[in-house]
Design a protein around this motif. Structure first.
Motif, short mmCIF file in Angstrom:
data_model
loop_
_atom_site.label_atom_id
_atom_site.label_comp_id
_atom_site.label_asym_id
_atom_site.label_seq_id
_atom_site.Cartn_x
_atom_site.Cartn_y
_atom_site.Cartn_z
N SER A 152 45.58 -38.87 45.05
CA SER A 152 44.23 -38.75 44.50
C SER A 152 44.18 -39.60 43.23
O SER A 152 45.06 -40.43 43.01
N GLY A 153 43.18 -39.41 42.42
CA GLY A 153 43.11 -40.19 41.19
C GLY A 153 41.83 -39.93 40.43
O GLY A 153 41.03 -39.06 40.79
N THR A 154 41.65 -40.69 39.37
CA THR A 154 40.47 -40.55 38.53
C THR A 154 39.89 -41.92 38.21
O THR A 154 40.63 -42.90 38.14
N SER A 155 38.59 -41.97 38.04
CA SER A 155 37.89 -43.21 37.67
C SER A 155 36.94 -42.92 36.53
O SER A 155 36.25 -41.91 36.53
N VAL A 156 36.92 -43.81 35.56
CA VAL A 156 35.90 -43.78 34.51
C VAL A 156 34.98 -44.97 34.79
O VAL A 156 35.45 -46.11 34.88
N MET A 157 33.70 -44.68 34.96
CA MET A 157 32.77 -45.75 35.34
C MET A 157 31.60 -45.82 34.37
O MET A 157 31.27 -44.85 33.68
N VAL A 158 30.98 -46.99 34.36
CA VAL A 158 29.72 -47.19 33.64
C VAL A 158 28.61 -46.77 34.59
O VAL A 158 28.46 -47.35 35.67
N MET A 159 27.87 -45.77 34.24
CA MET A 159 26.89 -45.19 35.15
C MET A 159 25.71 -46.13 35.42
O MET A 159 25.27 -46.86 34.53
N ASP A 160 25.24 -46.09 36.65
CA ASP A 160 23.97 -46.73 37.00
C ASP A 160 23.09 -45.69 37.69
O ASP A 160 23.41 -44.50 37.69
N GLU A 161 21.99 -46.14 38.28
CA GLU A 161 21.03 -45.19 38.84
C GLU A 161 21.45 -44.62 40.19
O GLU A 161 20.87 -43.64 40.66
N GLU A 162 22.44 -45.24 40.83
CA GLU A 162 22.90 -44.75 42.13
C GLU A 162 23.99 -43.69 41.94
O GLU A 162 24.52 -43.52 40.84
N LEU A 163 24.34 -43.03 43.02
CA LEU A 163 25.34 -41.95 42.96
C LEU A 163 26.75 -42.52 42.89
O LEU A 163 27.24 -43.09 43.87
N ASP A 164 27.38 -42.42 41.72
CA ASP A 164 28.79 -42.80 41.54
C ASP A 164 29.09 -44.23 41.98
O ASP A 164 30.16 -44.52 42.53
N SER A 165 28.16 -45.14 41.75
CA SER A 165 28.33 -46.51 42.23
C SER A 165 28.57 -47.52 41.12
O SER A 165 28.68 -48.72 41.38
N GLY A 166 28.68 -47.06 39.88
CA GLY A 166 28.79 -47.98 38.76
C GLY A 166 30.13 -48.70 38.68
O GLY A 166 31.11 -48.34 39.36
N ASP A 167 30.18 -49.71 37.82
CA ASP A 167 31.42 -50.46 37.61
C ASP A 167 32.51 -49.54 37.04
O ASP A 167 32.25 -48.74 36.14
N VAL A 168 33.73 -49.71 37.54
CA VAL A 168 34.87 -48.92 37.06
C VAL A 168 35.50 -49.63 35.88
O VAL A 168 35.77 -50.85 35.93
N VAL A 169 35.77 -48.90 34.81
CA VAL A 169 36.40 -49.48 33.62
C VAL A 169 37.81 -48.96 33.41
O VAL A 169 38.64 -49.62 32.77
#
Length: 311
Positions: free
Chosen positions: A129-146
């Motif tokens: 499994s894992g974790t992602s920190v993303m920059v949010m956009d208007e879609e569901l969990d679709s933002g760029d991963v940082v």
């Protein structure tokens, strides 16, 4: 650093604590108080409870309301930090922070977008499994991963332990990269590959049908323990099944108790069985199998059943 923190359940609290260690300029948005628990009393979210303990300003406004927008806009935050808030945020709010609107999501995106990534990983028997920190956009969990990192999932992991692993992993990532967050220098990487979406957990998912594959039932117990939990019927009463082990070789008919010992109650399923090691009878506290056996005295040949036919 001025932070707008948005979160609601217990899993969000460690991240609120993390933010509070970095700055005292925080305002908090969370869900409204709800009727919770057996006492049927109006209770605040865990995030609201903790925020008030920290002496922080707390709001329970709908995120799309004009008042919520005005409060956030006037606060002029550097960072919007979201962990399990429970509402889809409009673009005008995502545009408020000077640096980023960041969201912590417990999966390796784009796999397991949606509200149940940890449960879904366990239901599917994933080894990683894992974790992602993303920059949010208007879609569901679709933002760029940082930021992202993976972790192993053991057979002994359930939802509680995996949430703990991923929380710690996420906090380590944030701590290690906090200087980049403050400077706005995180590298943004668009998500790659076909997205996989999770499903909401339904009441029907909480029932164990012992005609199903033993590995499927074992994973379901891991995935839904302790919240919302899984259940079966024994002697006409609902029993919560809170911990179990996978049994590879097991005779007997589906739902039949084939072994009773202090270490657990072995129940036959399709392609094996499960050894139940912790149970919760209706209206009682959780108990180890040995305590249940002493009180209820189950015997070989008795049946665990379900009122739901769903493999």
């Amino acid at each position: 650093m001025k932070i707008i923190f948005m979160g609601s359940p217990e899993i969000s609290v460690p991240f609120l604590n993390f933010c509070a260690e970095k700055t005292d300029e925080i305002i908090v948005f969370t869900q409204k108080d709800k009727i919770r628990g057996r006492g049927k009393k109006l209770e605040p979210t865990p995030v609201k409870k903790r925020a008030l303990e920290l002496g922080l300003e707390v709001h329970t406004l709908w995120s799309k309301s004009e008042k919520a927008f005005e409060i956030m806009k006037n606060f002029a935050s550097d960072l919007l930090f979201v962990v399990a808030y429970g509402q889809i945020l409009p673009k005008r709010i995502l545009d408020i922070p000077k640096l980023y609107p960041l969201n912590v999501h417990f999966s390796l995106l784009p796999k397991y977008r949606g509200s149940t990534p940890v449960n879904t990983a366990l239901l599917n028997g994933d080894a990683v499994s894992g974790t992602s920190v993303m920059v949010m956009d208007e879609e569901l969990d679709s933002g760029d991963v940082v930021l992202s990192a993976d972790c192993a999932v053991s057979e002994n992991d359930n939802a509680t332990s995996l949430f703990e692993k991923l929380t710690n992993l996420s906090l380590e990532l944030l701590e290690k990269n906090w200087e980049k967050i403050e400077k706005g220098t995180l590298e943004r990487v668009p998500q790659q590959g076909e997205p996989v979406f999770t499903n909401m957990i339904q009441k029907s998912d909480m029932w164990l049908d012992f005609r199903c594959d033993a590995r499927v039932l074992f994973n379901k117990i891991r995935a839904l323990t302790y919240e919302p939990g899984v259940r079966a019927i024994f002697r006409g009463n609902i029993i919560g099944i809170e911990k179990a082990e996978f049994v590879k070789n097991c005779g007997g008919n589906p739902g039949e108790i084939v072994e009773v010992s202090k270490s657990g109650i072995v129940v036959a399923c399709k392609n094996g069985g499960i050894k139940i090691t912790e149970l919760k009878p209706a209206g009682k506290n959780s108990m180890k199998a040995a305590e249940f056996i002493n009180g209820y005295k189950p015997v070989q040949g008795e049946i665990f059943s379900s009122n739901n036919e769903n493999c």
